[in-house]
Design an enzyme around this catalytic site. Structure first.
Site, PDB file in Angstrom:
ATOM      1  N   ASN A 246      35.696  22.533  42.838  1.00 10.96           N
ATOM      2  CA  ASN A 246      36.838  22.919  42.018  1.00 10.96           C
ATOM      3  C   ASN A 246      37.756  21.706  41.915  1.00 10.96           C
ATOM      4  O   ASN A 246      38.444  21.370  42.869  1.00 10.96           O
ATOM      5  CB  ASN A 246      37.548  24.107  42.707  1.00 10.96           C
ATOM      6  CG  ASN A 246      38.834  24.503  42.016  1.00 10.96           C
ATOM      7  OD1 ASN A 246      39.137  24.036  40.921  1.00 10.96           O
ATOM      8  ND2 ASN A 246      39.611  25.372  42.673  1.00 10.96           N
TER       9      ASN A 246
ATOM     10  N   HIS B  14      41.569  32.571  41.681  1.00 10.17           N
ATOM     11  CA  HIS B  14      41.875  31.578  42.721  1.00 10.17           C
ATOM     12  C   HIS B  14      43.292  31.828  43.249  1.00 10.17           C
ATOM     13  O   HIS B  14      44.190  32.199  42.490  1.00 10.17           O
ATOM     14  CB  HIS B  14      41.757  30.169  42.139  1.00 10.17           C
ATOM     15  CG  HIS B  14      41.817  29.120  43.201  1.00 10.17           C
ATOM     16  ND1 HIS B  14      43.001  28.685  43.751  1.00 10.17           N
ATOM     17  CD2 HIS B  14      40.823  28.459  43.847  1.00 10.17           C
ATOM     18  CE1 HIS B  14      42.730  27.784  44.679  1.00 10.17           C
ATOM     19  NE2 HIS B  14      41.419  27.630  44.767  1.00 10.17           N
TER      20      HIS B  14
ATOM     21  N   GLY C  11      43.482  23.351  51.217  1.00  8.23           N
ATOM     22  CA  GLY C  11      44.217  22.087  51.098  1.00  8.23           C
ATOM     23  C   GLY C  11      45.060  21.741  52.311  1.00  8.23           C
ATOM     24  O   GLY C  11      45.881  20.833  52.257  1.00  8.23           O
TER      25      GLY C  11
ATOM     26  N   SER D 204      39.339  23.729  52.870  1.00 13.32           N
ATOM     27  CA  SER D 204      39.155  22.513  53.675  1.00 13.32           C
ATOM     28  C   SER D 204      37.707  22.292  54.123  1.00 13.32           C
ATOM     29  O   SER D 204      37.471  21.841  55.248  1.00 13.32           O
ATOM     30  CB  SER D 204      40.120  22.516  54.868  1.00 13.32           C
ATOM     31  OG  SER D 204      41.461  22.556  54.413  1.00 13.32           O
TER      32      SER D 204
ATOM     33  N   LYS E 116      40.384  21.272  40.179  1.00 10.27           N
ATOM     34  CA  LYS E 116      41.799  21.617  39.975  1.00 10.27           C
ATOM     35  C   LYS E 116      42.425  20.710  38.905  1.00 10.27           C
ATOM     36  O   LYS E 116      41.746  20.334  37.964  1.00 10.27           O
ATOM     37  CB  LYS E 116      42.556  21.564  41.313  1.00 10.27           C
ATOM     38  CG  LYS E 116      41.858  22.407  42.391  1.00 10.27           C
ATOM     39  CD  LYS E 116      42.687  22.613  43.620  1.00 10.27           C
ATOM     40  CE  LYS E 116      41.896  23.422  44.637  1.00 10.27           C
ATOM     41  NZ  LYS E 116      42.663  23.760  45.818  1.00 10.27           N
TER      42      LYS E 116
ATOM     43  N   GLU F 292      38.338  32.684  50.413  1.00 11.18           N
ATOM     44  CA  GLU F 292      39.164  31.499  50.650  1.00 11.18           C
ATOM     45  C   GLU F 292      40.470  31.920  51.322  1.00 11.18           C
ATOM     46  O   GLU F 292      41.416  32.332  50.636  1.00 11.18           O
ATOM     47  CB  GLU F 292      39.481  30.807  49.329  1.00 11.18           C
ATOM     48  CG  GLU F 292      38.263  30.327  48.587  1.00 11.18           C
ATOM     49  CD  GLU F 292      38.612  29.184  47.638  1.00 11.18           C
ATOM     50  OE1 GLU F 292      38.036  28.110  47.788  1.00 11.18           O
ATOM     51  OE2 GLU F 292      39.476  29.377  46.765  1.00 11.18           O
TER      52      GLU F 292
ATOM     53  N   GLU G 219      45.642  29.935  43.949  1.00  9.17           N
ATOM     54  CA  GLU G 219      46.717  29.187  43.259  1.00  9.17           C
ATOM     55  C   GLU G 219      47.104  29.887  41.964  1.00  9.17           C
ATOM     56  O   GLU G 219      48.260  29.840  41.547  1.00  9.17           O
ATOM     57  CB  GLU G 219      46.263  27.739  43.004  1.00  9.17           C
ATOM     58  CG  GLU G 219      46.285  26.937  44.292  1.00  9.17           C
ATOM     59  CD  GLU G 219      45.261  25.816  44.353  1.00  9.17           C
ATOM     60  OE1 GLU G 219      44.713  25.430  43.309  1.00  9.17           O
ATOM     61  OE2 GLU G 219      44.994  25.331  45.480  1.00  9.17           O
TER      62      GLU G 219
HETATM   63  P1  PGA Z   1      40.265  22.682  49.493  1.00  4.15           P
HETATM   64  O1  PGA Z   1      40.377  23.735  48.277  1.00  4.15           O
HETATM   65  O2  PGA Z   1      38.799  22.426  49.709  1.00  4.15           O
HETATM   66  O3  PGA Z   1      40.997  21.460  49.005  1.00  4.15           O
HETATM   67  O4  PGA Z   1      40.906  23.309  50.664  1.00  4.15           O
HETATM   68  C1  PGA Z   1      39.477  24.802  48.156  1.00  4.15           C
HETATM   69  C2  PGA Z   1      39.802  25.608  46.921  1.00  4.15           C
HETATM   70  O5  PGA Z   1      40.980  25.735  46.581  1.00  4.15           O
HETATM   71  O6  PGA Z   1      38.885  26.142  46.259  1.00  4.15           O
END
Ligand code: PGA
Length: 251
Positions: A9, A95, A173, A213, A11, A167, A97
């Protein structure tokens, strides 16, 4: 047997030159992988160009979001059919976010899942609890609510076009991964839930990815768990070497 899936992803990162370069490198590094499904989700504006770059490649494209209507007066939105037209086979929906910064709700996520499937896309459906929810022992009720609401009205024959992604919001992140056991516990709960919503037979076949992560160093432990079928990777998918290492170490 569930074929592992590794999805990157990207982003809000990578304009066209960088995006095509990353896609090209990934294809070089991962073009020979036949025992895992590899998906990348660049931003909308570069999808067509990345699609051209990947012509003939085994790497699939995903949108990072979509609207639920196919067309009409909805300024600024992108429909599932437009994603397919830009070369996507998949779309990421729900997601954290999107839930957190763009006010997506279980109800709008459900509309998106229904209409993305109708348009022929496959769906990567994200669910996960916040730190506060985990600390107040609400992880399972939250996962249950998000899953049941998002999948409301989805016919059993469409289940194999859905990939679940667990997740935990506190792991995205932050550099804090769930332990292998914490992730497995959630995945096994989700699989049981899917068997109640659909059937045990269908649930056995649905891939459930872990996200939060994920790195080349922690993917092996996660993948050794019986209900973890791959990963949704954010930060570490922005480098071809680290994403390729995740796929190679994890598959
Ligand atoms: P990350 O994000 O690997 O940077 O923690 C995962 C995601 O948001 O799908």
């Amino acid at each position: 047997m569930r074929i592992p899936v590794f999805a990157g992803n990207w982003k809000l990162n990578k304009k066209s030159a960088e995006a095509c370069e990353l896609a090209r490198k990934l294809d070089q590094l991962l073009g020979d992988v036949t025992d895992a499904e590899i998906i990348i989700a660049p931003s909308f504006t570069v999808l067509s160009k990345v699609c051209e770059t990947l012509s003939g490649s085994r790497i699939f494209l995903a949108g990072q979001n979509c609207f639920w209507m196919e067309e009409g007066a909805f300024t600024g939105e992108i429909s599932p059919g437009m994603l397919a037209d830009s070369g996507c086979n998949y779309v990421i929906i729900g997601h954290s976010e999107r839930r957190q910064y763009f006010s997506e709700t279980d109800e709008t996520i459900n509309l998106k899942v229904i209409n993305a499937l109708k348009s022929g896309l496959k769906v990567i459906l994200c669910i996960g609890e916040t730190l506060q929810e985990r600390e107040s022992n609400e992880t399972f009720p939250v996962l249950e609510r998000q899953t049941r609401n998002a999948l409301q009205g989805i016919p059993t024959e469409d289940t194999q076009r859905i990939i679940m992604a667990y997740e935990p919001v506190w792991a995205i992140g932050t550099g804090k991964t769930a332990t292998d056991e914490q992730a497995q516990e959630a995945h096994s709960f989700i699989r049981k839930l899917l068997s109640e919503i659909f059937t045990a037979r269908e649930s056995d076949k649905i891939r459930i990815l872990y996200g939060g992560s994920v790195k080349p160093e922690n993917i092996m432990g996660l993948m050794s768990q019986s209900d973890i079928d791959g990963a949704l990777v954010g930060g570490a998918s922005l480098s071809a070497d680290s994403f390729a290492a995740i796929v190679r170490n994890g598959k």
